[in-house]
Design an enzyme around this catalytic site. Structure first.
Site, short mmCIF file in Angstrom:
data_model
loop_
_atom_site.label_atom_id
_atom_site.label_comp_id
_atom_site.label_asym_id
_atom_site.label_seq_id
_atom_site.Cartn_x
_atom_site.Cartn_y
_atom_site.Cartn_z
N SER A 120 -20.65 47.53 37.11
CA SER A 120 -19.65 48.41 37.73
C SER A 120 -18.96 49.32 36.74
O SER A 120 -18.41 50.35 37.13
CB SER A 120 -18.60 47.55 38.46
OG SER A 120 -19.17 46.84 39.52
N GLU A 340 -11.14 51.09 46.67
CA GLU A 340 -12.28 50.21 46.36
C GLU A 340 -12.22 48.91 47.15
O GLU A 340 -11.22 48.19 47.14
CB GLU A 340 -12.30 49.85 44.87
CG GLU A 340 -13.51 48.99 44.50
CD GLU A 340 -13.35 48.21 43.20
OE1 GLU A 340 -14.39 47.76 42.67
OE2 GLU A 340 -12.21 48.03 42.74
#
Length: 535
Positions: A120, A340
């Site tokens: 990520s 997110e």
């Protein structure tokens, strides 16, 4: 007209339509319209007409809302769509998610510079900062090396969040992980290691060479108007008792430099209304109309999974997204917001598909909430993922079978298996050379899906992920692109960053004719179908 007791296409449609139209749909669907070829032909024609009528929206994007499902590969989206429908007592497959209504869809390649399958940190650097990077590095070009503090200097890259702030827009970050985690960190920090959450996590050599921890950079690098997530323990001195878990040693402050970053954040906002909250009661009391800055940290680390969330303490992602938008949208120059769904990824790593899918459903709820608060005329909204997982949707289950259920028939080893499985992970279990017999086992909330290869934590996948867009210049997101293309196109649409050559010459045109909600989309598609079937 009364609501049917059974699930199926009729109940699916009725959930989206006004009563009068729903009754008409129910009348038609009692004769199984899916068996009639004309049902599908008319539906296709209706969608085709929508596509032909759509006009390019070349307005300047005043606002950008970027939704990122961490680990939300296409398999996850499909499975979550079915789950969302089944949670509403429908078969699920035909459900229309909020993100499904986005008219422009593309794919992006997610590899890192040094690894075929990324993490990520590298991917967030790509879709926020516009450059491909190395594994585990945040906000650095590929010249930055994992864990090497000396490689940071001169290789820092800024993000679209900073570009927006420099252009006078308000900016915000909302996440279900700690706000120092890889995805949000790439929006404001530069670090040779995504794991340097606070100074205690850094090696002595890195600190001696002048590198700073990510939590400290949250305050110093960019003036962020709204910060919502977890991560209290990285903000306070070592041993500081947590207000929610005062007796839990693992929840206590971790900073060895003695700094209280929460207090420092408050002190730097002199003359402004800056609110810090750590629980839902105080969060709900925040008035967006009178709030300039908001720092909301609901957990010492990551937030709880949606299925395990304490409703009295922590708000859902849809609520935090709404609060952020209402605060940010007061700026006449517009805003940039990063949202997110970070625990989708963590659910997959634990091979708990139920957790990952419920997190995805809540992310889609947040998308819907954002669409209600903004408009396609001036707001560019995007949904994407940083990477996928080794997650499979397999077998031949009957229509409407529980997405978290079992394949109904046995295989060569005479053992059933679940529809959702993993290529690797903690769910690999072999007993007497056989897979476990899961007949009678609850494969729902707490179940760990079986995996082909034993690993302590299930790994990411390397295939392309989807990009879905709507609003001004959404048509820029098309085809198959590098992941680093995303922030450049977003910035172009909003006239921020380096390329603004088009901004003074492009005339505004009416907003896209794409439907604005699942209900509107379904009505536009089904009404012509129903009219023809009734003739």
């Amino acid at each position: 007209c009364t609501e049917p007791e059974s699930t199926g296409p009729a109940t699916t449609v009725m959930a989206f339509l006004p009563l009068s139209v729903a009754c008409l749909v129910l009348l038609i669907m009692t004769v199984h319209p899916e068996e009639k070829p004309e049902f599908w032909r008319q539906q296709a024609r209706a969608v085709l007409r929508l596509a032909l009528d759509r006009k390019l929206n070349t307005n300047v994007a005043k606002n950008i809302v970027l939704f990122v499902g961490d680990g939300m590969g296409i398999t996850t989206v499909t499975a979550a769509r079915i789950l969302k429908g089944q949670l509403q007592n429908r078969t699920g497959e035909e459900t229309i998610m909020n993100m499904d209504t986005f008219p422009y869809v593309g794919l992006v390649k997610v590899y890192a510079v040094d690894f075929q399958i990324p993490d990520s940190a590298a991917t967030a650097t790509a879709y926020l900062c516009g450059v491909k990077a190395n594994l585990n590095t945040v906000g650095l070009s590929a010249a930055g090396r994992n864990g090497a503090c000396r490689s940071q200097k001169g290789n820092e890259v800024t993000s679209i969040l900073k570009w927006a702030k420099d252009a006078g827009k308000s900016v915000g970050i909302v996440t279900t992980t700690r706000v120092q985690h890889a995805t949000p960190a790439a929006a404001y920090a530069h670090s040779a290691s995504r794991k340097w959450y606070c100074d205690t996590d850094m090696p002595a050599a890195a600190k001696a060479q002048g590198c700073r921890d990510i939590a400290a950079q949250l305050l110093s690098n960019t003036d962020i108007d709204v910060i919502i997530g977890g991560g209290r323990k990285y903000m306070t001195p070592k041993g500081t008792r947590d207000p929610e878990y005062p007796l839990d040693p693992s929840a206590r402050g971790r900073r060895s430099d003695g700094r209280n970053l929460i207090s420092e954040w408050q002190h730097t906002k002199g003359g402004k209304v800056a609110r810090y909250v750590w629980n839902r009661t105080d969060f709900d009391a925040v008035d967006p109309a009178t709030t300039d800055y908001l720092l909301a940290l609901f957990e010492p680390g990551d937030l709880r999974y949606e299925l395990e969330r304490d409703l009295s303490m922590d708000p859902p992602l849809s609520d935090t997204t709404e609060k952020a938008i209402r605060i940010l949208q007061k700026n006449p120059k517009g805003f940039f917001l990063l949202v997110e769904g970070g625990r989708i990824d963590q659910g997959h790593h634990a091979s708990r598909a139920s957790m990952a899918l419920h997190e995805t459903v809540e992310l889609d709820n947040a998308v819907g909430r954002a669409l209600e608060l903004t408009g396609d005329g001036d707001t560019l909204t995007m949904v994407t993922a940083d990477h996928s997982h080794s997650f499979t949707f397999n077998g031949f289950p009957f229509r409407g079978n529980s997405i978290l259920g079992r394949r109904p028939s046995l295989r060569l080893d005479m053992m059933p298996y679940t529809t959702l499985m993993y290529g690797n992970g903690p769910g690999h279990k072999i007993v007497n050379n056989k897979r476990p017999d899961i007949r009678g086992v609850d494969t729902g909330v707490d179940y760990i899906q079986q995996a082909a290869v034993p690993t302590e934590s299930e790994t990411h996948g390397g295939e392309d992920v989807a990009v879905l867009a709507r609003g001004p210049m959404a048509h820029l997101f098309h085809g198959v692109q590098e992941q680093s293309y995303i922030p450049h196109a977003l910035a172009f649409a909003a006239c921020i960053g380096d390329d603004q050559s088009h901004c003074e010459t492009t005339p505004p045109i009416p907003r896209s004719s794409a439907p604005t909600s699942p209900a509107a989309w379904l009505i536009a598609v089904l009404v012509p179908v129903l009219q023809n079937l009734l003739r």
